[in-house]
Design an enzyme around this catalytic site. Structure first.
Site, PDB file in Angstrom:
ATOM      1  N   CYS A   1     -16.668   4.557 -26.069  1.00 55.68           N
ATOM      2  CA  CYS A   1     -18.013   5.118 -26.135  1.00 55.68           C
ATOM      3  C   CYS A   1     -18.553   5.311 -24.731  1.00 55.68           C
ATOM      4  CB  CYS A   1     -18.924   4.202 -26.933  1.00 55.68           C
ATOM      5  SG  CYS A   1     -18.347   4.060 -28.607  1.00 55.68           S
TER       6      CYS A   1
ATOM      7  N   GLY B   1       0.789  -1.231   0.000  1.00 60.59           N
ATOM      8  CA  GLY B   1       0.000   0.000   0.000  1.00 60.59           C
ATOM      9  C   GLY B   1       0.816   1.272   0.000  1.00 60.59           C
TER      10      GLY B   1
HETATM   11  C1  LIG Z   1      -3.001  -5.109  -3.183  1.00 54.57           C
HETATM   12  C2  LIG Z   1      -2.258  -5.713  -2.080  1.00 54.57           C
HETATM   13  C3  LIG Z   1      -0.920  -5.389  -1.892  1.00 54.57           C
HETATM   14  C4  LIG Z   1      -0.179  -4.405  -2.748  1.00 54.57           C
HETATM   15  O1  LIG Z   1      -0.692  -3.125  -2.664  1.00 54.57           O
HETATM   16  P1  LIG Z   1       0.121  -1.922  -3.345  1.00 54.57           P
HETATM   17  O2  LIG Z   1      -0.754  -0.747  -3.106  1.00 54.57           O
HETATM   18  O3  LIG Z   1       0.275  -2.244  -4.774  1.00 54.57           O
HETATM   19  O4  LIG Z   1       1.427  -1.841  -2.641  1.00 54.57           O
HETATM   20  C5  LIG Z   1      -0.241  -6.012  -0.875  1.00 54.57           C
HETATM   21  N1  LIG Z   1      -0.848  -6.914  -0.079  1.00 54.57           N
HETATM   22  C6  LIG Z   1      -2.141  -7.252  -0.234  1.00 54.57           C
HETATM   23  C7  LIG Z   1      -2.740  -8.270   0.659  1.00 54.57           C
HETATM   24  C8  LIG Z   1      -2.891  -6.661  -1.232  1.00 54.57           C
HETATM   25  O5  LIG Z   1      -4.169  -6.990  -1.372  1.00 54.57           O
END
Ligand SMILES: *Cc1c(COP(=O)(O)O)cnc(C)c1O
Length: 471
Positions: A399, A286
């Site tokens: 579209c 994240g």
């Molecule tokens: C989507 C996700 C990530 C990666 O998230 P990023 O925003 O791309 O870093 C990591 N762990 C889990 C469990 C996720 O669902």
């Protein structure tokens, strides 16, 4: 919330929120190194290059739209994450941590091989992602399987292949994975994904740690503790740790701090109740990247230090040995490494409003603007220009009036059909979320490195489309 750029001139005051727009950049030809991948620059003719090849040459060879991925940058980011989390080798207890690349951001066999070579592990969340990882030779023990509704077939494949961990997401799944492992004569290493009640400071659609959401088992109400109780009783499972993922596009570590505090609190409860100290925690991914010059992401070193400090402090306070840490960056590794190259088809000025620039792709190759109100930058890349800045909206050819690639950005006023423009920071969640809407052919991903360019995912063809249409 929009941070789009326009000086709130009187001309626009009635249609655009006042005081909300940054001034246009002093030089539209400049490429902010935070937003563009590492080897991107302009050559003496003003043409943008990546990996030593100019975009006109790339467009001629591979067509547009296309994603160009800077392989050296991708590998450098892998190494930066790996090094940052390696910790201090001089410490006897060993502080190594694992970096799992989140495959959903973008996955192909070439990418899997780069990850393998650079010493990263890999998160997958479907049979298709698992198959891609295995096909490219990623050792199963370095793969983690995620998902809130893994099918029996997906679980069976993962257990049979011997994936390093399955992240359990519900009470049903605890039993399901245990039964499958037992039937296959295996003991599967698992983590339990908990929701810690942290709201990441990001767009609501992509925040994932409210308790009112589909992922994970809430800490609240003792649910997570109950999940642990059940998992510990099942012979088919080896519970190795607790997992938490609090959201996406996060820029500060305070959310992780609360998450770590609560996860360590659960580890302490487990120790007190069961007499076991679980050896691992995963704080998820994240971490944010710069989509525009206004975004200011943290470096992996800084993030690693902050997370490690937080976990150490929490464990010291709780009287627990420090568990092995893992993190799961997706966007922060691949996001900044690619740009999407488009050809301008039409330039339509709506006097007093803005100029609509239509390109040969759109929401089929980048759904994030429509889906999340995401912001992007854009630049004219096939030449330099000294023309005045023009408030533009880059739109696709679909579209659908919501088919917007870049909501508000400045492009030079002499922009014309045939010019190439590029949208940086499209390495994550663009090709992987691409669709065939309007029977668009999904663009190729071209890896560029040291003067060499090669497709790692080829462009779709009409034949590909018709192959699925059985008539
Ligand atoms: C989507 C996700 C990530 C990666 O998230 P990023 O925003 O791309 O870093 C990591 N762990 C889990 C469990 C996720 O669902």
């Amino acid at each position: 919330m929009s941070r789009s750029a326009h000086p709130a001139g009187p001309r626009h005051a009635d249609v655009l929120p006042e005081g909300h727009y940054a001034a246009p950049p002093a030089d539209l030809n400049q490429l902010d190194p935070r937003v563009w991948s590492r080897t991107v620059g302009r050559n003496a003719d003003g043409v943008v290059t990546v990996g030593g090849i100019d975009v006109k040459t790339l467009a001629e060879e591979f067509g547009t739209p296309a994603y160009f991925l800077d392989e050296a940058d991708f590998r450098a980011r892998c190494r930066a994450w790996r090094e940052a989390f390696k910790g201090d080798a001089s410490k006897a207890e060993g502080e190594d941590a694992d970096v799992f690349y989140a495959g959903k951001a973008f996955l192909s066999r070439a990418v899997v091989r780069w990850l393998d070579e650079e010493g990263l592990n890999l998160d997958v969340c479907s049979a298709g992602e698992l198959a891609t990882a295995l096909a490219a030779g990623m050792p199963a023990e370095r793969i983690a399987l995620h998902g809130n509704n893994k099918s029996t077939a997906e679980i069976e494949r993962a257990v049979e292949e011997g994936v390093g961990r399955i992240v359990l997401d519900s009470f049903q799944e605890i039993v399901r994975v245990a039964h499958i492992a037992q039937r296959l004569g295996k003991r599967q290493r698992v983590q339990i994904r908990v929701t810690v009640g942290v709201e990441a400071h990001t767009h609501e659609f992509i925040a994932t740690a409210h308790e009112d959401q589909k992922f994970g088992i809430p800490l609240a109400g003792g649910q997570a503790a109950e999940a642990v109780r059940r998992a510990l009783k099942l012979d088919g499972l080896e519970l190795i740790g607790i997992h938490s993922h609090i959201g996406s596009q996060i820029f500060d570590t305070s959310g992780f701090e609360v998450a770590a505090h609560r996860v360590v609190g659960l580890l302490k409860e487990i120790r007190d109740e069961h007499g076991v100290e679980l050896p691992e925690i995963d704080l998820g991914g994240g971490l944010g990247i710069a989509y525009t010059s206004e975004d200011d992401p943290r470096e992996p070193q800084e993030i690693a230090k902050a997370l490690r400090d937080i976990v150490h402090r929490e464990c010291d306070t709780a009287g627990l040995a420090v568990p092995r840490l893992s993190v799961e960056p997706g966007r922060a590794i691949v996001g900044p490494t690619a740009f999407t190259l488009y050809e301008v088809g039409t330039v339509k000025e709506l006097p007093g409003l803005r100029t609509y620039v239509s390109v040969d792709g759109g929401m089929s190759d980048n759904i994030r603007t429509a889906l999340y109100d995401a912001e992007y930058s854009v630049a004219l890349v096939s030449r330099a220009s000294t023309a005045e800045p023009m408030l533009s909206r880059v739109v696709g050819k679909h579209c659908e009036s919501g088919d917007i690639v870049v909501r508000d950005a400045f492009l030079p006023a002499d922009l014309a059909p045939g010019d190439l423009i590029a949208v940086p920071a499209t390495g994550a969640y663009c090709r992987s979320m691409a669709s065939n809407y309007n029977h668009a052919l999904r663009p190729p991903v071209v890896a560029v490195r040291d003067g060499q360019a090669r497709e790692i995912v080829r462009r779709e063809t009409e034949e590909d489309l018709l192959r699925l249409d059985v008539g």
